[in-house]
Design a protein around this motif. Structure first.
Motif, PDB file in Angstrom:
ATOM      1  N   LEU A  43       0.854  -1.177   0.000  1.00 46.32           N
ATOM      2  CA  LEU A  43       0.000   0.000   0.000  1.00 46.32           C
ATOM      3  C   LEU A  43       0.891   1.228   0.000  1.00 46.32           C
ATOM      4  N   GLU A  44       0.536   2.214  -0.853  1.00 42.24           N
ATOM      5  CA  GLU A  44       1.330   3.429  -0.934  1.00 42.24           C
ATOM      6  C   GLU A  44       0.426   4.600  -1.316  1.00 42.24           C
ATOM      7  N   GLU A  45       0.424   5.622  -0.483  1.00 42.79           N
ATOM      8  CA  GLU A  45      -0.324   6.852  -0.740  1.00 42.79           C
ATOM      9  C   GLU A  45      -1.784   6.586  -1.097  1.00 42.79           C
ATOM     10  N   GLY A  46      -2.448   5.751  -0.319  1.00 44.55           N
ATOM     11  CA  GLY A  46      -3.862   5.470  -0.526  1.00 44.55           C
ATOM     12  C   GLY A  46      -4.166   4.600  -1.731  1.00 44.55           C
ATOM     13  N   PRO A 101      -7.535  -5.681  -1.966  1.00 44.26           N
ATOM     14  CA  PRO A 101      -7.909  -5.392  -0.580  1.00 44.26           C
ATOM     15  C   PRO A 101      -9.306  -4.769  -0.524  1.00 44.26           C
ATOM     16  N   PRO A 102      -9.954  -4.831   0.647  1.00 45.47           N
ATOM     17  CA  PRO A 102     -11.269  -4.202   0.795  1.00 45.47           C
ATOM     18  C   PRO A 102     -11.200  -2.715   0.459  1.00 45.47           C
ATOM     19  N   GLY A 103     -12.220  -2.217  -0.199  1.00 47.31           N
ATOM     20  CA  GLY A 103     -12.272  -0.803  -0.548  1.00 47.31           C
ATOM     21  C   GLY A 103     -11.592  -0.460  -1.860  1.00 47.31           C
ATOM     22  N   ALA A 104     -11.075  -1.462  -2.582  1.00 52.42           N
ATOM     23  CA  ALA A 104     -10.411  -1.192  -3.853  1.00 52.42           C
ATOM     24  C   ALA A 104     -11.422  -0.668  -4.870  1.00 52.42           C
ATOM     25  N   ASP A 105     -11.057   0.398  -5.574  1.00 57.15           N
ATOM     26  CA  ASP A 105     -11.918   1.007  -6.580  1.00 57.15           C
ATOM     27  C   ASP A 105     -11.507   0.473  -7.956  1.00 57.15           C
ATOM     28  N   GLU A 106     -12.279  -0.472  -8.482  1.00 60.97           N
ATOM     29  CA  GLU A 106     -11.933  -1.121  -9.742  1.00 60.97           C
ATOM     30  C   GLU A 106     -12.017  -0.181 -10.939  1.00 60.97           C
ATOM     31  N   ASP A 107     -12.559   1.027 -10.743  1.00 66.05           N
ATOM     32  CA  ASP A 107     -12.611   2.015 -11.818  1.00 66.05           C
ATOM     33  C   ASP A 107     -11.414   2.968 -11.781  1.00 66.05           C
ATOM     34  N   ASP A 108     -10.581   2.876 -10.740  1.00 64.62           N
ATOM     35  CA  ASP A 108      -9.413   3.736 -10.583  1.00 64.62           C
ATOM     36  C   ASP A 108      -8.148   2.878 -10.640  1.00 64.62           C
ATOM     37  N   VAL A 109      -7.763   2.494 -11.867  1.00 62.21           N
ATOM     38  CA  VAL A 109      -6.626   1.597 -12.071  1.00 62.21           C
ATOM     39  C   VAL A 109      -5.648   2.246 -13.042  1.00 62.21           C
ATOM     40  N   LYS A 110      -4.358   2.183 -12.701  1.00 67.46           N
ATOM     41  CA  LYS A 110      -3.298   2.697 -13.568  1.00 67.46           C
ATOM     42  C   LYS A 110      -2.253   1.603 -13.740  1.00 67.46           C
ATOM     43  N   ILE A 117       9.412  -4.380 -15.547  1.00 66.38           N
ATOM     44  CA  ILE A 117       8.542  -4.432 -14.369  1.00 66.38           C
ATOM     45  C   ILE A 117       7.209  -3.767 -14.701  1.00 66.38           C
ATOM     46  N   LEU A 118       6.127  -4.508 -14.524  1.00 68.62           N
ATOM     47  CA  LEU A 118       4.786  -3.964 -14.678  1.00 68.62           C
ATOM     48  C   LEU A 118       4.327  -3.477 -13.310  1.00 68.62           C
ATOM     49  N   THR A 119       3.899  -2.219 -13.233  1.00 71.63           N
ATOM     50  CA  THR A 119       3.389  -1.661 -11.985  1.00 71.63           C
ATOM     51  C   THR A 119       1.923  -1.302 -12.197  1.00 71.63           C
ATOM     52  N   VAL A 120       1.049  -1.914 -11.400  1.00 69.88           N
ATOM     53  CA  VAL A 120      -0.382  -1.640 -11.469  1.00 69.88           C
ATOM     54  C   VAL A 120      -0.783  -1.059 -10.121  1.00 69.88           C
ATOM     55  N   SER A 121      -1.503   0.070 -10.134  1.00 69.09           N
ATOM     56  CA  SER A 121      -1.977   0.641  -8.877  1.00 69.09           C
ATOM     57  C   SER A 121      -3.483   0.804  -8.948  1.00 69.09           C
ATOM     58  N   VAL A 122      -4.135   0.525  -7.827  1.00 71.32           N
ATOM     59  CA  VAL A 122      -5.589   0.588  -7.718  1.00 71.32           C
ATOM     60  C   VAL A 122      -5.922   1.503  -6.549  1.00 71.32           C
ATOM     61  N   GLY A 123      -6.791   2.472  -6.807  1.00 72.86           N
ATOM     62  CA  GLY A 123      -7.202   3.387  -5.749  1.00 72.86           C
ATOM     63  C   GLY A 123      -7.998   2.670  -4.672  1.00 72.86           C
ATOM     64  N   LEU A 124      -7.835   3.141  -3.449  1.00 69.23           N
ATOM     65  CA  LEU A 124      -8.577   2.586  -2.329  1.00 69.23           C
ATOM     66  C   LEU A 124      -9.559   3.624  -1.833  1.00 69.23           C
ATOM     67  N   GLY A 125     -10.799   3.209  -1.617  1.00 70.86           N
ATOM     68  CA  GLY A 125     -11.806   4.115  -1.082  1.00 70.86           C
ATOM     69  C   GLY A 125     -11.408   4.580   0.305  1.00 70.86           C
ATOM     70  N   SER A 126     -11.759   5.816   0.636  1.00 69.83           N
ATOM     71  CA  SER A 126     -11.370   6.356   1.937  1.00 69.83           C
ATOM     72  C   SER A 126     -12.223   5.805   3.064  1.00 69.83           C
ATOM     73  N   GLU A 127     -13.434   5.363   2.744  1.00 72.69           N
ATOM     74  CA  GLU A 127     -14.312   4.840   3.784  1.00 72.69           C
ATOM     75  C   GLU A 127     -14.409   3.326   3.666  1.00 72.69           C
TER      76      GLU A 127
END
Length: 140
Positions: A43-46, A101-110, A117-127
Motif C-alpha cells: 500500500l502506498e499513498e492510498g 484489498p477491501p475498498g479497492a476502486d476497480e474504476d481507478d486503475v493505472k 517491471i509492470l506496476t499496477v496501482s488501484v485506488g482505495l476508497g477512503s471509507e
C-alpha cells in the motif's frame, strides 16, 4: 589435551544464496505451459500497488484485467524460430491473480511497464464499509 576446532570452509560460497532462490529458479508450470508471474504488493499513498516481474516482454504481450475483487496479470512470450545451442528462457503463457484489498476502486486503475517491471496501482476508497447486521427470524 588439545581440542581441534574445525572451520567449515565452503568450496562454493554462492550455493547458500542459490538455495535461497531455488523455488524461483525451478518453479514448475502450474497448468500445462502456464507459469506463475512473480509479484510484490504493498500500500502506498492510498493505493494498492502490485509490481510484476515480466522481463523481455512488450506491452502488447501483457494483459491486465480487474473485476469481482481480483486483479489478473497475464503475459505471453513467444519463441523465436532460430537454431539454439541452449535456452533457459521460459516461453509460453504466464499468469498471476491476486485478491484486491477491501475498498479497492476497480474504476481507478493505472498501469505502467518500465524496465521489465509492470506496476499496477488501484485506488482505495477512503471509507471502509461497515459491518451489516442481519436480523434473525425464528420460525414458530
Amino acid at each position: 589435551m588439545t581440542t581441534l576446532t574445525r572451520r567449515q570452509r565452503f568450496s562454493f560460497p554462492e550455493i547458500p544464496e542459490w538455495f535461497e532462490t531455488f523455488p524461483a529458479r525451478f518453479a514448475m508450470p502450474t497448468m500445462g505451459d502456464l507459469y506463475t508471474v512473480r509479484v510484490e504488493d504493498y500500500l502506498e499513498e492510498g493505493r494498492y500497488v502490485l509490481r510484476a516481474e515480466l522481463p523481455g516482454m512488450s506491452p502488447e504481450d501483457i494483459d491486465v484485467a480487474i473485476g469481482d475483487g481480483m486483479l489478473t496479470v497475464k503475459a505471453e512470450r513467444t519463441e523465436r524460430e532460430v537454431e539454439k545451442n541452449r535456452s533457459e528462457i521460459r516461453y509460453g503463457t504466464m499468469s498471476r491473480s491476486v485478491t484486491l484489498p477491501p475498498g479497492a476502486d476497480e474504476d481507478d486503475v493505472k498501469a505502467d511497464y518500465t524496465d521489465g517491471i509492470l506496476t499496477v496501482s488501484v485506488g482505495l476508497g477512503s471509507e471502509k464499509a461497515e459491518a451489516k447486521h442481519v436480523e434473525i427470524h425464528h420460525g414458530a
